[in-house]
Scaffold this motif. Structure first.
Motif, PDB file in Angstrom:
ATOM      1  N   ARG A   1      -2.565   5.098  -7.791  1.00  0.00           N
ATOM      2  CA  ARG A   1      -1.660   4.714  -7.521  1.00  0.00           C
ATOM      3  C   ARG A   1       0.109   5.876  -6.980  1.00  0.00           C
ATOM      4  O   ARG A   1       0.776   6.026  -6.333  1.00  0.00           O
ATOM      5  CB  ARG A   1      -1.782   3.278  -6.839  1.00  0.00           C
TER       6      ARG A   1
ATOM      7  N   VAL B   1       0.814  -1.096  -0.455  1.00  0.00           N
ATOM      8  CA  VAL B   1      -0.057  -0.198  -0.186  1.00  0.00           C
ATOM      9  C   VAL B   1       0.916   1.472  -0.180  1.00  0.00           C
ATOM     10  O   VAL B   1       2.318   1.241   0.644  1.00  0.00           O
ATOM     11  CB  VAL B   1      -0.678  -0.299   1.020  1.00  0.00           C
TER      12      VAL B   1
ATOM     13  N   ASP C   1      -8.339  -2.001   2.304  1.00  0.00           N
ATOM     14  CA  ASP C   1      -9.222  -0.983   1.677  1.00  0.00           C
ATOM     15  C   ASP C   1      -8.115  -0.653   0.287  1.00  0.00           C
ATOM     16  O   ASP C   1      -8.700  -0.585  -0.478  1.00  0.00           O
ATOM     17  CB  ASP C   1      -9.816  -0.215   2.371  1.00  0.00           C
ATOM     18  N   ASN C   2      -7.194  -0.286   0.534  1.00  0.00           N
ATOM     19  CA  ASN C   2      -6.107   0.426  -0.247  1.00  0.00           C
ATOM     20  C   ASN C   2      -4.554  -0.726  -0.681  1.00  0.00           C
ATOM     21  O   ASN C   2      -3.781  -0.138  -1.335  1.00  0.00           O
ATOM     22  CB  ASN C   2      -5.033   1.243   0.338  1.00  0.00           C
TER      23      ASN C   2
ATOM     24  N   SER D   1       0.400   5.502   0.199  1.00  0.00           N
ATOM     25  CA  SER D   1      -0.654   6.645   0.920  1.00  0.00           C
ATOM     26  C   SER D   1       0.375   7.949   0.909  1.00  0.00           C
ATOM     27  O   SER D   1       2.026   8.065   1.212  1.00  0.00           O
ATOM     28  CB  SER D   1      -0.914   6.224   2.527  1.00  0.00           C
TER      29      SER D   1
ATOM     30  N   TRP E   1      -7.834   0.007   7.261  1.00  0.00           N
ATOM     31  CA  TRP E   1      -7.069   1.411   6.463  1.00  0.00           C
ATOM     32  C   TRP E   1      -6.452   0.274   5.270  1.00  0.00           C
ATOM     33  O   TRP E   1      -6.409   0.477   3.851  1.00  0.00           O
ATOM     34  CB  TRP E   1      -6.785   1.968   6.769  1.00  0.00           C
TER      35      TRP E   1
END
Lengths: 311, 546
Positions: free
Chosen positions: A223, A120, A208-209, A122, A205
């Motif tokens: 992304r 992931v 989900d990502n 972010s 979280w």
């Protein structure tokens, strides 16, 4: 450890913040006592021994060995105390517990990207509460510095090597992350956030990502937009930054600094990513990095083009 | 001036006589004019910086302009004002007089160093005007500076050239102090200002070549792409920081030691009392000069240098803090049983003690490893070094200029204006910089063009920044006021006497009101220490028996 902010320090929201603050206040209070002592003596002497006549010629006073010795001994003891204390807390700050959760951090002009063990990525730093977190940080360009005032942690982030910080936050809240090593034009806009969540919220979280291989090209592009830090200069909502916004970009007519113009079709978007200096849109500085031809795959570039066209 | 007496100011006439002078006093005046102009420039830039930060968001400067302005402010203030000013102006003017010499050891070299300084300054200004504006900060950190425009090369060359001025000046003072002292001027009769300039000269000679070498390496890297500092070429960016601070930390002592010397002389003269701890103050200047070479790594606690290095650098930093603290105690103790005369120079000496003590104590704060991790590169550091550099070095310089003004110009300034300006400077300075301690310890990073993002968590940042900006205007008014009454004094100031303060060092006791070009009519014979007021019947007349 959930200290509220004072006039001196921000809220203390990590396990080591309290130790740093205790030392800060010890030095502060000692300093105030010393300062008041020195300055009030100075003011008293200036008044007590003020000149009364121009012919004043006081007898010389030579220094007293005992007084001088106390001036050496007393400050030496004080600085020895603060040195050893500071050294102990510094070790705490520097050595992450072995059960730390590791997150990779990439800094660049002028954004932060956080990459998690499951892939992931972010632009905000999500972390679970009451869990030591260790950040492994590197820079794509110049030196940056990762600073969370509420956690009392800071470390320079360099190109070509890793540096580390660690923290554990007992408090579920959002805290500011700032860059503290000067890095050019938008240095003062290089912010991110630490979002401290409960373990459950954090796990949710994360899943989900996660990229499970079913993403559409535009989703993959999104992304990459975060991962590569495009957002630092290219907004999605039309707001002005160092580079043109993606809102309404695809299909529009672009005017270049050399006086020519062109429609922003797929080829234009591709060229702008891999060879950004070829044509500079009027009103923007020529500052976009040129490494993407080498660092992005063909699929990545396709995905970014698909993403940009959605706006 | 309409002096009828023959002195160094009217000995020769015309601009050419000034530009070709080898008289140390005239060279001091040349430095005063140059440094004064640069100080004005740096000060104007500072008010731009503060005005931009007065309110959140962009106000008068864009991001790039702001970065260029604070860079130029730093470069001008450090390299063209604080480093050269005290040795250049007061060192040149006062030191040969204080040791009883008729000039420095190498008068032509002295003039050459002024020209080198001006050449460096000119290169900086020309580069800025015609090549490009630099936004690297005065620290030129790589790899940011390696990627910056070639204008940075102009600026680093300017630093390189101006560095030689510093080396030549230092060399001159070392030889002068060793070889040209008047008969009877033993080492323990040297005034403390001279001791301080002597210690400074050692640092200038030993440290300045390192910044020169660093700038040359930067040059080689940018022009020939030899990988030294830039990781893209296989270099090490932290190496630059080591080189840079290996000079720039000792340079901090180049800036502060001379001011400490001024304060020692002021405390003695205006307390009419033996300067407490004379030997300690004299020798600790030299000790600080040497120890100053061993603490550069305390600028790099969060840079990624090894933890062991950080620990050793922190320890050595405290070692240097102790003699500094003892000096402060000694200056205060000098007033004990003295006769304290609160004239403008003495007000600046007391102001120095106030501000420098804050600067020193906050230096302890940022020297402590764990606390520095939080405070590093925040406004706390900005406030700390302004308390030391401006509150210390420049306030010392201003005090010294007031003190030696009658000797340099033959005129007095208006004492009332001097006191009012000193009060404005004091209030303005503290408003400007004390607020920055709060901003920094709360987390506002330095070199920030905008702090809007912080306002959500720290709404008080707006008021603190506004206060700091208002303070900087008050400070500016105080400093401009000094400039105005100084210029007025040149034309209309009442004539000074040869020794208006009742000082006992040679420049006051053995020269005319304005010294002639050879300083002394006869070589002075020194029979007492610089602060032996009780023996100075030649100054005060025979002592009355009571």
């Amino acid at each position: 450890m959930n200290q509220q902010s004072s006039i001196w320090l921000p809220e203390a929201a990590s396990t080591i913040a309290g130790d740093v603050d205790a030392l800060f206040y010890f030095i502060l209070i000692t300093s105030i006592i010393l300062f008041v002592g020195v300055i009030s003596t100075m003011v008293y002497f200036a008044w007590r021994y003020r000149r009364r006549s121009d012919a004043d010629r006081p007898e010389p006073v030579y220094e007293n060995k005992l007084v001088e010795a106390s001036w050496v001994v007393f400050p030496t003891i004080l600085v020895a105390v603060v040195f050893i204390w500071g050294f102990k807390v510094f070790l705490e700050q520097g050595i992450p517990p072995p059960n730390s959760y590791e997150i990779n951090v990439t800094a660049r002009k002028w954004s932060w990207t956080f990459t998690y063990p499951n892939g992931v990525v972010s632009a905000d730093l999500h972390v679970p509460t009451n869990q030591p977190v260790k950040l492994r940080m590197t820079s794509e360009d110049v030196i940056h510095s990762f600073f969370v005032p509420a956690f009392r942690v800071k470390a320079d982030v360099l190109n070509g090597r890793y540096s580390y910080v660690w923290f554990e936050s007992p408090k579920q809240d959002t805290f500011i992350v700032a860059c503290t090593e000067y890095c050019g034009t938008s240095h003062s806009d290089m912010y991110s956030r630490v979002i401290v969540q409960s373990q459950d919220e954090f796990d949710q979280w994360l899943s989900d990502n996660m990229d499970d291989g079913t993403l559409t090209p535009a989703e993959r592009g999104q992304r990459l937009y975060t991962q590569q830090g495009c957002f630092a200069c290219h907004s999605l909502d039309g707001s002005v930054a160092a580079g043109p916004t993606f809102l309404g970009l695809a299909g529009s007519v672009r005017n270049f600094t050399d006086g020519t113009s062109a429609e922003a079709d797929d080829n234009y978007l591709r060229t702008s990513i891999v060879n950004p200096m070829l044509q500079i849109v009027e009103g923007y500085p020529p500052v976009m990095p040129g490494q993407y031809a080498a660092t992005l795959s063909v699929d990545d570039i396709d995905a970014l083009v698909a993403f940009i066209k959605e706006y | 001036m309409s002096d009828t007496s023959h002195n160094y100011l009217n000995a020769k006439k015309g601009l050419w006589s000034w530009l070709t002078t080898t008289d140390h006093k005239r060279i001091g005046i040349l430095y005063a004019i140059a440094c004064g102009a640069f100080f004005l420039l740096g000060g104007i830039l500072a008010t731009f910086v503060r005005t931009e930060l007065g309110a959140p968001g962009e106000t008068i400067l864009g991001q790039d302009e702001y970065n260029q302005v604070f860079t130029l402010h730093g470069v001008v203030m450090v390299f063209l004002v604080i480093i050269p000013a005290i040795p250049g102006i007061l060192g040149n003017f006062v030191l040969p007089l204080q040791v009883g010499a008729n000039d420095v050891a190498f008068p032509r070299l002295n003039l050459a160093s002024w020209y080198l300084f001006m050449a460096g300054a000119l290169m900086a200004v020309c580069g800025w005007l015609f090549v490009g504006k630099v936004d690297t900060g005065w620290t030129f950190y790589t790899p940011y500076s390696s990627g910056a425009s070639n204008a940075v090369l102009w600026l680093t060359s300017a630093v390189f050239v101006a560095g030689f001025a510093s080396i030549f000046t230092g060399l001159n003072f070392i030889v002068t102090v060793h070889k040209m002292r008047a008969p009877g001027m033993t080492w323990n009769r040297l005034p403390l200002f001279t001791w301080a300039i002597y210690a400074t000269a050692i640092v200038q000679v030993l440290a300045t070549p390192v910044i020169g070498i660093t700038m040359v390496l930067l040059f080689l890297e940018k022009l020939l792409h030899i990988g030294i500092f830039d990781p893209a070429l296989g270099g090490d960016p932290v190496l630059f920081q080591h080189f840079f601070w290996f000079y720039s930390h000792p340079a901090v002592y180049i800036m502060i030691l001379p001011a400490m010397g001024i304060i020692s002389d002021l405390m003695g003269t205006f307390s009419r009392q033996h300067v407490s701890g004379y030997t300690f103050i004299a020798l600790s200047s030299v000790a600080i000069a040497f120890l100053g070479f061993l603490v550069w790594g305390h600028h790099m606690f969060v840079s990624g240098q090894s933890a062991l290095s950080s620990i050793i650098f922190s320890m050595l930093t405290f070692l240097i803090g102790i003699p500094t603290g003892i000096k402060v105690f000694n200056w205060v103790a000098t007033m004990y049983k003295g006769s304290v005369w609160l004239k403008t120079p003495m007000l600046y000496a007391l102001m120095f003690l106030f501000l420098f003590t804050i600067g020193g104590l906050t230096g302890i704060m940022v020297g402590v490893l764990a606390v520095d991790v939080h405070l590093h590169d925040t406004y706390f550091v900005v406030a700390h070094f302004h308390y030391v550099m401006m509150g210390g070095a420049l306030i010392g310089l201003i005090g010294g200029l007031h003190y030696w003004w009658p000797k340099m110009t033959g005129r007095m300034y208006n004492e009332k204006a001097g006191v009012i300006a000193a009060i404005l400077v004091f209030i303005g300075f503290n408003l400007t910089f004390f607020t920055q301690f709060f901003l920094g310890s709360k987390g506002m990073p330095r070199r920030y063009h905008d702090y809007s993002e912080f306002l959500e968590t720290f709404p008080e940042f707006a008021a603190l920044n506004m206060t700091s900006t208002i303070g900087s205007y008050i400070l500016g008014v105080g400093l401009v006021m000094i400039l105005i009454y100084a210029l007025y004094s040149l034309v209309r100031g009442p004539r000074a006497t040869a020794n208006p303060w009742g000082a006992c060092t040679l420049e006051w006791t053995h020269t005319e009101t304005v010294p002639d070009e050879h300083n002394f009519h006869d070589t002075p014979l020194v029979t007492r220490g610089p602060y032996d007021y009780h023996l100075a019947d030649d100054v005060f007349g025979p002592k009355k028996e009571s």
